[in-house]
Design a protein around this motif. Sequence first.
Motif, PDB file in Angstrom:
ATOM      1  N   ILE A 147      -4.589 -28.142  10.024  1.00 26.70           N
ATOM      2  CA  ILE A 147      -3.652 -27.837  11.098  1.00 26.70           C
ATOM      3  C   ILE A 147      -2.522 -26.979  10.548  1.00 26.70           C
ATOM      4  N   THR A 148      -2.182 -25.943  11.287  1.00 24.67           N
ATOM      5  CA  THR A 148      -1.094 -25.057  10.894  1.00 24.67           C
ATOM      6  C   THR A 148       0.071 -25.247  11.845  1.00 24.67           C
ATOM      7  N   THR A 149       1.205 -25.710  11.301  1.00 35.59           N
ATOM      8  CA  THR A 149       2.425 -25.802  12.101  1.00 35.59           C
ATOM      9  C   THR A 149       3.267 -24.579  11.780  1.00 35.59           C
ATOM     10  N   VAL A 194       2.508 -25.178  16.955  1.00 36.11           N
ATOM     11  CA  VAL A 194       1.211 -25.365  16.312  1.00 36.11           C
ATOM     12  C   VAL A 194       0.318 -24.181  16.650  1.00 36.11           C
ATOM     13  N   ASN A 195      -0.444 -23.703  15.671  1.00 34.70           N
ATOM     14  CA  ASN A 195      -1.450 -22.670  15.907  1.00 34.70           C
ATOM     15  C   ASN A 195      -2.825 -23.333  15.935  1.00 34.70           C
ATOM     16  N   PRO A 196      -3.389 -23.616  17.110  1.00 33.80           N
ATOM     17  CA  PRO A 196      -4.707 -24.249  17.161  1.00 33.80           C
ATOM     18  C   PRO A 196      -5.825 -23.265  16.843  1.00 33.80           C
ATOM     19  N   GLU A 197      -6.945 -23.796  16.402  1.00 36.73           N
ATOM     20  CA  GLU A 197      -8.122 -22.965  16.178  1.00 36.73           C
ATOM     21  C   GLU A 197      -8.641 -22.462  17.526  1.00 36.73           C
ATOM     22  N   ALA A 198      -9.207 -21.251  17.516  1.00 35.65           N
ATOM     23  CA  ALA A 198      -9.575 -20.574  18.766  1.00 35.65           C
ATOM     24  C   ALA A 198     -10.542 -21.392  19.614  1.00 35.65           C
ATOM     25  N   GLN A 199     -11.458 -22.120  18.973  1.00 31.90           N
ATOM     26  CA  GLN A 199     -12.474 -22.849  19.748  1.00 31.90           C
ATOM     27  C   GLN A 199     -11.899 -23.998  20.567  1.00 31.90           C
ATOM     28  N   PHE A 200     -10.636 -24.378  20.308  1.00 26.48           N
ATOM     29  CA  PHE A 200     -10.033 -25.474  21.063  1.00 26.48           C
ATOM     30  C   PHE A 200      -9.237 -24.995  22.278  1.00 26.48           C
ATOM     31  N   LEU A 201      -9.022 -23.684  22.389  1.00 22.24           N
ATOM     32  CA  LEU A 201      -8.232 -23.181  23.501  1.00 22.24           C
ATOM     33  C   LEU A 201      -8.950 -23.428  24.829  1.00 22.24           C
ATOM     34  N   GLY A 202      -8.205 -23.973  25.780  1.00 23.90           N
ATOM     35  CA  GLY A 202      -8.755 -24.238  27.101  1.00 23.90           C
ATOM     36  C   GLY A 202      -9.378 -25.602  27.253  1.00 23.90           C
ATOM     37  N   TYR A 231      -0.455 -34.709  24.787  1.00 25.94           N
ATOM     38  CA  TYR A 231       0.736 -34.022  25.301  1.00 25.94           C
ATOM     39  C   TYR A 231       0.324 -33.073  26.421  1.00 25.94           C
ATOM     40  N   ARG A 232      -0.697 -32.255  26.160  1.00 26.38           N
ATOM     41  CA  ARG A 232      -1.294 -31.393  27.192  1.00 26.38           C
ATOM     42  C   ARG A 232      -2.549 -30.753  26.627  1.00 26.38           C
ATOM     43  N   THR A 233      -3.316 -30.122  27.486  1.00 26.90           N
ATOM     44  CA  THR A 233      -4.465 -29.325  27.056  1.00 26.90           C
ATOM     45  C   THR A 233      -3.958 -27.997  26.502  1.00 26.90           C
ATOM     46  N   MET A 234      -4.547 -27.537  25.418  1.00 22.17           N
ATOM     47  CA  MET A 234      -4.075 -26.319  24.753  1.00 22.17           C
ATOM     48  C   MET A 234      -4.683 -25.087  25.404  1.00 22.17           C
ATOM     49  N   ARG A 235      -3.834 -24.112  25.676  1.00 21.30           N
ATOM     50  CA  ARG A 235      -4.298 -22.882  26.319  1.00 21.30           C
ATOM     51  C   ARG A 235      -3.799 -21.624  25.632  1.00 21.30           C
ATOM     52  N   GLN A 236      -2.922 -21.761  24.642  1.00 22.81           N
ATOM     53  CA  GLN A 236      -2.325 -20.595  24.000  1.00 22.81           C
ATOM     54  C   GLN A 236      -2.537 -20.639  22.491  1.00 22.81           C
ATOM     55  N   SER A 237      -2.504 -19.460  21.872  1.00 22.91           N
ATOM     56  CA  SER A 237      -2.726 -19.376  20.425  1.00 22.91           C
ATOM     57  C   SER A 237      -1.588 -20.024  19.638  1.00 22.91           C
ATOM     58  N   THR A 238      -0.407 -20.110  20.240  1.00 26.48           N
ATOM     59  CA  THR A 238       0.698 -20.882  19.674  1.00 26.48           C
ATOM     60  C   THR A 238       1.192 -21.844  20.732  1.00 26.48           C
ATOM     61  N   GLU A 239       1.092 -23.123  20.447  1.00 30.76           N
ATOM     62  CA  GLU A 239       1.547 -24.157  21.379  1.00 30.76           C
ATOM     63  C   GLU A 239       2.829 -24.773  20.829  1.00 30.76           C
ATOM     64  N   THR A 240       3.828 -24.904  21.691  1.00 25.71           N
ATOM     65  CA  THR A 240       5.108 -25.464  21.268  1.00 25.71           C
ATOM     66  C   THR A 240       5.430 -26.721  22.072  1.00 25.71           C
ATOM     67  N   ILE A 241       5.795 -27.771  21.362  1.00 29.35           N
ATOM     68  CA  ILE A 241       6.292 -29.005  21.989  1.00 29.35           C
ATOM     69  C   ILE A 241       7.800 -29.017  21.778  1.00 29.35           C
ATOM     70  N   ALA A 242       8.542 -29.051  22.853  1.00 28.34           N
ATOM     71  CA  ALA A 242      10.004 -29.023  22.764  1.00 28.34           C
ATOM     72  C   ALA A 242      10.583 -30.205  23.524  1.00 28.34           C
ATOM     73  N   ILE A 243      11.507 -30.912  22.879  1.00 28.40           N
ATOM     74  CA  ILE A 243      12.192 -32.043  23.505  1.00 28.40           C
ATOM     75  C   ILE A 243      13.683 -31.771  23.422  1.00 28.40           C
TER      76      ILE A 243
END
Length: 251
Positions: free
Chosen positions: A29-31, A49-57, A91-103
């Motif tokens: 995992i790359t943060t 987080v930068n998810p791997e491409a196969q997990f997008l969507g 948290y949510r389903t990933m749809r972007q190459s960079t996903e950000t969780i902000a609180i």
Amino acid sequence: MPIRTTLRNLIASAALALGLGATPAFAQITTVATTISGTTQALNFAVSVNPEAQFLGQGKLYFVLLHNNQFYLLSETRGFVPYTGGEIPEYRTMRQSTETIAIGNWNTSAQLGAAVFVGYGTDFFEMLASGRFRQVATLAEYPIPPVVNPYAAYSGAYLCSSSAGASYNATATITNTQAVVDTSRIPAIPVPSVSLPFDGLGSSGDRIYANRSFPQYLVSLDTTAGARYPLALAYQASDFSTSHIFVCTRR
């Protein structure tokens, strides 16, 4: 309740694990960044987080808080959900190459010491099994309190005198754990400075900073109010060599 038992063990070992007998590969995992600002009562926390491409969507992003033998999952729509069995919310389903969780404005005063993890996978168990997670923070007091040095008043310039009557200038930086003395102007000491760890209290209550092997250096700090010689410095090259002792007054 096998997952709760496993996660109690996680806290003890300070890492998520699934009881598979090996530590997962954290490099999966790359943060991108973790940013923290504000105060304990109103913290602004963000991790990308930068998810791997196969997990997008279809892959699920998780934000996990481990605190006092209990873990909580953050849901974008439901907030923090304590895990008591059954569903493990993402948290949510990933749809972007960079996903950000902000609180924002997060009151963490009841969670001090908690470990914060992020991860992703097809589901929570697949994420654990693959090691696709990483600890990104440990909640502390914010803003972080400054380190107070109770011995700062003893730092500064000194005039050090030898038993032979010669005097030399020196400067010292004193903390609770260390004494650093510039000895470049004291010819009898063959190094330009000494850095010594705190070694305990002497018989008279002085604070002793010293190394344990030869050549031996020692600094004694007298914290008695009005002490004539608040600093003393000693040097000896070996068991059989001359000891050089200097008593020092503030300049």
